[in-house]
Write an enzyme that holds these catalytic residues in place. Structure first.
Site, PDB file in Angstrom:
ATOM      1  CG  ASP A 143      15.257 -21.331 -34.323  1.00 45.84           C
ATOM      2  OD1 ASP A 143      15.867 -21.847 -33.368  1.00 45.84           O
ATOM      3  OD2 ASP A 143      14.198 -21.802 -34.780  1.00 45.84           O
ATOM      4  CD  GLU A 155      11.441 -21.944 -28.828  1.00 48.39           C
ATOM      5  OE1 GLU A 155      10.959 -22.454 -27.811  1.00 48.39           O
ATOM      6  OE2 GLU A 155      11.128 -20.805 -29.236  1.00 48.39           O
ATOM      7  CD  GLU A 161      17.869 -28.445 -30.919  1.00 51.70           C
ATOM      8  OE1 GLU A 161      17.715 -27.279 -31.267  1.00 51.70           O
ATOM      9  OE2 GLU A 161      18.644 -29.229 -31.498  1.00 51.70           O
ATOM     10  CG  ASP A 204      17.174 -26.577 -34.262  1.00 50.37           C
ATOM     11  OD1 ASP A 204      18.024 -27.391 -34.651  1.00 50.37           O
ATOM     12  OD2 ASP A 204      15.972 -26.875 -34.082  1.00 50.37           O
ATOM     13  NE  ARG A 220      10.525 -24.686 -35.773  1.00 45.49           N
ATOM     14  CZ  ARG A 220      11.014 -25.815 -35.285  1.00 45.49           C
ATOM     15  NH1 ARG A 220      12.324 -25.972 -35.164  1.00 45.49           N
ATOM     16  NH2 ARG A 220      10.210 -26.787 -34.894  1.00 45.49           N
ATOM     17  CE1 TYR A 267      16.046 -25.696 -37.204  1.00 42.91           C
ATOM     18  CE2 TYR A 267      15.950 -23.325 -37.543  1.00 42.91           C
ATOM     19  CZ  TYR A 267      15.673 -24.431 -36.771  1.00 42.91           C
ATOM     20  OH  TYR A 267      15.014 -24.296 -35.575  1.00 42.91           O
TER      21      TYR A 267
END
Length: 914
Positions: free
Chosen positions: A98, A100, A9, A96, A323, A321
Site C-alpha cells: 500500500d 505506506e 518491515e 507492504d 489493509r 494483506y
C-alpha cells in the site's frame, strides 16, 4: 558471488518470507519507518533550529519541503541494513503493497543509496506461490503512491502542528488536533449532545399469548379503532411528545388496562394471513473497515487490537494483506472457498456460479483483494495450530470468505392479522409475525453479528401454527406493557468506523490508530464497548466549530480526502493543493493567526451543559465545577469543585453536580461508624474518582485510611458494610500450599490476589470480571494464581522453560511483535536467528538473558561517563551534514510524469544532532 538483500518491515514477516526464498537471499527487517518528520525539538538538527518552520518540520516557504530525520532509535537499524547491503548484487524492497509500504521503500532507497540494482517486490499474501510470482514480476517504485503518502503526511502535520499549540494556549496543555481525529471526536460529541437533549416519551401497548391447534404464538397490538398504535419511532426526541402531524393513537396506561380486560374475554378472529418468500444473499468478504466492525461486534476487539492481530496473521502467512478497500476475490481464492464449501457442507450449499463482489467505497484503493485466508487452499481453522484471539479472528475471516461462495438463504416471512372487540375503545387489531427458514444456504457458515451460526439460525426462525382467515385462536393471556423511548445509542468502535467510512473521512487503514489516539489523549473513554466523549472533547469541539468550522465538517473533510486520492491517481497536483489549503487569505495559517487573538481562553475552557446549576471548566488538572454562592459574610464568592477523572458529561446531571458542590461546602457525607475504631466512614469524590475514608484529616491523623471504589461500583449504592470491607483490604485469605500467605486487595490496576512468598517476592493475578474482591475465597484465589502469568502487552507465555538454580523467578518464552523472546523478571532477550520455540533450552535462555542484562549495564555506564564526548562528536558530525547544501527543489519538484525527484527532499540524521 554476492547475495540478494530483501528488506521487509518486521522480523515476523522476515521469518515467514525467508522460508520461501532461495538460499542466497538474505532477509532483513527495517522495523517499520526508518525516517520521518521530526517528532520533537530535540530531533531538529542544529543547522535548522533557528528556522521559523523547524518545529513544523515542513518548509512552507520553499514548496512545502519536508525535513526528514532518522530517529535515534533507528540509527542502529539503518547501519545494520547498510552493512547487509555490502556484498549484495541486488536489493529487493519487499515492504507492504500500500501507500505506506511504498513510502517506506522509497525512504530506504534514499538512505541506503544502493550501487546495485534495486527493485520493488510486492505481494498480498505470504505463501510459496505468491512469493514465487513476486520474484518474477519485480517493478520500479510507484512514485505516485509515494507522493500521495507524502502529501497526506505533510497535510496531517500542517493541521496537527498548527492547531495543537492553539489548543494548548486556549484550552489545556498537551491536547492535539488532527485532520481526521477532530472530525471523529466531533461525531462523538454530537451524539452525546443529542443524548443530553433527548426527552423520553412514554407509551403503552398489549401483547397476547394465543393458541391454535395446540400451537402457541404471540401477537402485538397494532391498531385501535382503525388507527395505528403509536410506537417509539413516532416521538420527537427533543420534546418527548408525538411528532407533529402523526396520525396515530397514543395509548395511555388506563386505556391499556381497560383494553387488556376487554380483549382477554372477547373472541379472536384471524383477519388475514400472508406468506412472503424472500432471499438473503451472503455479504462480501472482509475489507479493513468491515473486519474492524465485525471483530468489534462479535469478538469485542478494538480496532487497534483487530489490526494488530490481523497483521500478525498476515506476517505469519495465514491471511492476505489486511489493509484493503477491495472486496474482490482472485480466481484462486474463489476456487479455494468453493472447495471448502463442498467438503464441509456439500454441493447443495454451493452458489450456482462463482460470486464476485464489486467495491462500493467511493475511493477504493490500497491492496487489490479482500482479506481472506492465504494460499491456493484454505487451512481449516482447527488445523492451523492457532489459539486465542488469533484463532478467533482467523475463523471469522475463514467463515466470511467461505460464506461468500455459498448458496442464497431462502426464507418465508409470515404475518397474521387478528381482530378482537375492544369494547368501548373500538375494534383492536393485533399482528403476529414469523419467519421460516426454507433453506439455510450461507447461514450454515456465517450470520453477520452472531458468534454461533447454528444458534443464530434457531434464533432467527420464528414459526407460527397453520392459520387461515376465519380461524378463532384461543386467548391464553394478555399483558399490558409500558415503554419509554430511548436516547440515540453512543458510538461503538464498529459504529464509528462505519460512519467514518460512509462519510468518506480518512482511510480505513488509519481508523485503528485514530480511535486509539482519541482514547489515549482523553477525548473519550471506552465503557461497555461504547465511546463516551469527555469534557475536554466538548470544549475542543466547541472551539473548532466556532472558529474553524471547515476542519470539523464531515463534507469538507471528505472532499479533502477525495483531493488526496486524485493526487494519488496523478489527476491533481500536490503543490497547488497544499498552497491553497495552508496559504493565502483563506488558508489555515492565516485563519489561525487572525483567530488566535479573538479566542477568549476563559470561554474556550468552559463547557455549558443544559440543566446544570453551574458550569464545567477545563483546568490544569482536569475538569471542575464552578458556580457563585453567597458566603457566610454575605459576599458573593466563586465555588469550585474538582470532578473525578472518570466522570463524563454523560454521567453529570443536576443531582450529581449539587452533591459534589454540597460536599465541597459541607464536607463529606458520613456512611456510618466503624464499630472497631469508632470513627466515621465517609464517601468522597476526588480527581481520580470516588473513594471512602475512615476519619477526618487532622494534625493527629494527617493521612486517614482511604480506599478507591472498584471500577463500575456506583457511589449511590455503596453501603457501610462495603465501605468497611474496602478499608480493610488487603484481606488475608489463607496459606498457599507452597508456603507463604495469599491475600486479596485493590490496587492501581484494579482488584487482585497475591501470593506473598516472603523476602519481597510476590506473585500477582488480576481478578476476573465475575470475581468480587470482598468475597473471593482461598480456593478461587489459588485457581487464579495457577493460571499462566501474562507478559508485556498482556501476552500469555508460550511455555515455561524452568527456574535456574539459585534463582527465584522462572524463565518464560513469549511471542511478541518483533518475534520470539525469553523473559525473566524485568529482563527480555530476543531469540537469535534460527532458534525456534521447539529448540530453545533453559541453558540457552540463561545465556541470552545474562548477555542482555550485561549490555544494559554497559549502556548505562557509557551513557553516564561518555555523554559529553558523544555530544561533542555529534555536533561536529551534525555540522557537516546539516550545512551540506541540499539540491535545489524547483516547484513542483517532479519529473515530466509528475513523479517526485529524490533530490527534492533534504535528508538529515536526527541522531547526529545535539
Amino acid at each position: 558471488m554476492g547475495h540478494t538483500l530483501v528488506i521487509v518491515e518486521s522480523p515476523t514477516k522476515a521469518r515467514t518470507i525467508r522460508g520461501f526464498l532461495p538460499k542466497d537471499y538474505r532477509v532483513e527487517a527495517s522495523m517499520g519507518h526508518v525516517r520521518d518528520l521530526p517528532n520533537n525539538a530535540s530531533e531538529i538538527p542544529a543547522a535548522f533550529k533557528g528556522e521559523k518552520w523547524a518545529n513544523l518540520g515542513v518548509n512552507t516557504a520553499n514548496d512545502f519541503e519536508p525535513l526528514y530525520v532518522v530517529p535515534k532509535d533507528k540509527k542502529k537499524v539503518v547501519k545494520e541494513l547498510k552493512d547487509a547491503l555490502k556484498g549484495a548484487d541486488q536489493l529487493l524492497l519487499a515492504t507492504d503493497e500500500d501507500r505506506e509500504g511504498e513510502s517506506i521503500s522509497w525512504h530506504l532507497l534514499q538512505l541506503l543509496a544502493p550501487k546495485v540494482p534495486a527493485k520493488r517486490m510486492v505481494f498480498h499474501e505470504i505463501t510459496k506461490e505468491a512469493i514465487g510470482r513476486a520474484l518474477e514480476s519485480t517493478r520500479e517504485l510507484d512514485m505516485e503512491l509515494v507522493h500521495a503518502q507524502e502529501t497526506r503526511r505533510i497535510l496531517d502535520r500542517l493541521v496537527g502542528y498548527t492547531l495543537s499549540p492553539l489548543l494548548w494556549k486556549k484550552v489545556a496543555w498537551g491536547l492535539s488536533a488532527g485532520r481526521v481525529q477532530s472530525v471523529a471526536v466531533r461525531l462523538l460529541v454530537q451524539r452525546e449532545r443529542a443524548r443530553r437533549a433527548f426527552r423520553s416519551g412514554s407509551y403503552w401497548d398489549l401483547k397476547a399469548q394465543l393458541e391454535q391447534a395446540g400451537g402457541g404464538f404471540e401477537a402485538k397490538l397494532s391498531h385501535l379503532a382503525g388507527e395505528r398504535i403509536a410506537g417509539g419511532a413516532d416521538f420527537d426526541e427533543s420534546t418527548g411528545a408525538l411528532k407533529s402531524g402523526s396520525k396515530v393513537t397514543l395509548l395511555a396506561e388506563a386505556d391499556a388496562r381497560a383494553l387488556q380486560q376487554a380483549v382477554a374475554q372477547a373472541p379472536w378472529r384471524v383477519a388475514a394471513v400472508e406468506e412472503k418468500p424472500t432471499v438473503r444473499k451472503p455479504v462480501a468478504p472482509f475489507t479493513t473497515s468491515t473486519l474492524q466492525q465485525e471483530a468489534n461486534r462479535k469478538l469485542r476487539l478494538s480496532a487497534r487490537e483487530t489490526m494488530r492481530t490481523a497483521q500478525g496473521l498476515y506476517e505469519r502467512g495465514f491471511i492476505t494483506y489486511m489493509r484493503t478497500d477491495s472486496v474482490h476475490l482472485s480466481d484462486q481464492a474463489i476456487g479455494a472457498a468453493r472447495s471448502c464449501v463442498e467438503a464441509k457442507y456439500g454441493k447443495d450449499y454451493l452458489s450456482p456460479a462463482p460470486r464476485q463482489f464489486s467495491t462500493k467505497s467511493r475511493n477504493a484503493q490500497e491492496a487489490h483483494e479482500a482479506i481472506r485466508p492465504a494460499g491456493e487452499s484454505f487451512r481449516d481453522p482447527g488445523a492451523t495450530g492457532l489459539d486465542g484471539r488469533d484463532l478467533a479472528l482467523y475463523e471469522l475471516i475463514w467463515k466470511r470468505t467461505v460464506a461468500s461462495q455459498m448458496a442464497d438463504a431462502r426464507l418465508t416471512m409470515l404475518s397474521v392479522d387478528l381482530e378482537v372487540d375492544g369494547g368501548s375503545l373500538g375494534m383492536a387489531g393485533f399482528r403476529a409475525s414469523g419467519k421460516r427458514i426454507d433453506f439455510a444456504g450461507f447461514f450454515r457458515a456465517y450470520v453477520e453479528g452472531s458468534d454461533d451460526p447454528d444458534a443464530a439460525l434457531e434464533g432467527q426462525e420464528v414459526l407460527l401454527p397453520n392459520l387461515k382467515a376465519g380461524d378463532s385462536p384461543a386467548c391464553k393471556g394478555v399483558e399490558a406493557l409500558g415503554h419509554q423511548t430511548q436516547p440515540p445509542a453512543r458510538y461503538s468502535e464498529a459504529a464509528l468506523v462505519k460512519m467514518l467510512e460512509k462519510e468518506g473521512i480518512g482511510r480505513p487503514s488509519t481508523y485503528a490508530s485514530i480511535i486509539g489516539t482519541i482514547v489515549d489523549r482523553g477525548y473519550a473513554t471506552l465503557q461497555n464497548n461504547s465511546l463516551t466523549p469527555s469534557f475536554t472533547a466538548f470544549a475542543v469541539t466547541a472551539l473548532l466549530e466556532e472558529h474553524f468550522p471547515d476542519l470539523v465538517d464531515t463534507s469538507f473533510t471528505a472532499r479533502m480526502e477525495g483531493s488526496l486520492d486524485e493526487i494519488a491517481a496523478g489527476r491533481e497536483q500536490w503543490l497547488p493543493y497544499l498552497e491553497g489549503f495552508f496559504k493565502g487569505d483563506k488558508g489555515l495559517e492565516t485563519q489561525v493567526a487572525q483567530r488566535e487573538g479573538d479566542i477568549d481562553p476563559g470561554a474556550s475552557r468552559t463547557v455549558e451543559l443544559e440543566g446544570l446549576p453551574c458550569v464545567v471548566r477545563i483546568g490544569r488538572f482536569g475538569a471542575y465545577l464552578e458556580t457563585k454562592r453567597v458566603a457566610d459574610d454575605g459576599t458573593e464568592e466563586l465555588l469550585k469543585a474538582t470532578l473525578p477523572t472518570e466522570l463524563t458529561p454523560a454521567d453529570l446531571d443536576a443531582e450529581r453536580a449539587e452533591l459534589i458542590l454540597k460536599q465541597k461546602v459541607d464536607g463529606p457525607e458520613s456512611l456510618g461508624e466503624d464499630p472497631e475504631t469508632g470513627e466515621q466512614v465517609y464517601l468522597l469524590f476526588g480527581q481520580y474518582g470516588p473513594y471512602v475514608q475512615r476519619g477526618q484529616v487532622s494534625d493527629e491523623n494527617p493521612k486517614p485510611k482511604r480506599a478507591s471504589l472498584p471500577k463500575g461500583a456506583k457511589p449511590e449504592e455503596l453501603s457501610l458494610e462495603d465501605a468497611l470491607g474496602l478499608l480493610r483490604l488487603p484481606r488475608h485469605l489463607g496459606e498457599h500450599p507452597d508456603g507463604g500467605k495469599v491475600q486479596a486487595g485493590l490496587g492501581r490496576f484494579g482488584p487482585y490476589v497475591v501470593h506473598d512468598k516472603g523476602k519481597g517476592e510476590k506473585d500477582y493475578r488480576s481478578l476476573k470480571a465475575e470475581d468480587d474482591v470482598l468475597a473471593i475465597g482461598l480456593s478461587r484465589a489459588l485457581e487464579l494464581l495457577a493460571m499462566p502469568k501474562k507478559g508485556r502487552g498482556g501476552r500469555t507465555a508460550l511455555k515455561d522453560l524452568g527456574t535456574p538454580e539459585g534463582a527465584s523467578e522462572q524463565v518464560q518464552l513469549f511471542d511478541g511483535p518483533y518475534g520470539l523472546y525469553v523473559k525473566q523478571g524485568k529482563v527480555n532477550a530476543s531469540l537469535p536467528e534460527g532458534t525456534t520455540a521447539d529448540t530453545i533450552t533453559l541453558e540457552q535462555a540463561i545465556e541470552l538473558l545474562a548477555a542482555k542484562a550485561a549490555s544494559g549495564k554497559t549502556k548505562g555506564r557509557a551513557a553516564a561517563s561518555g555523554g559529553t564526548r558523544k555530544a561533542a562528536s555529534s555536533r561536529s558530525s551534525a555540522g557537516k551534514t546539516a550545512t551540506a547544501k541540499p539540491a535545489a527543489r524547483k516547484p513542483p519538484a517532479t519529473t515530466k510524469s509528475g513523479r517526485l525527484r529524490a533530490s527534492a527532499v533534504r535528508i538529515v540524521r536526527a541522531a547526529d544532532s545535539p
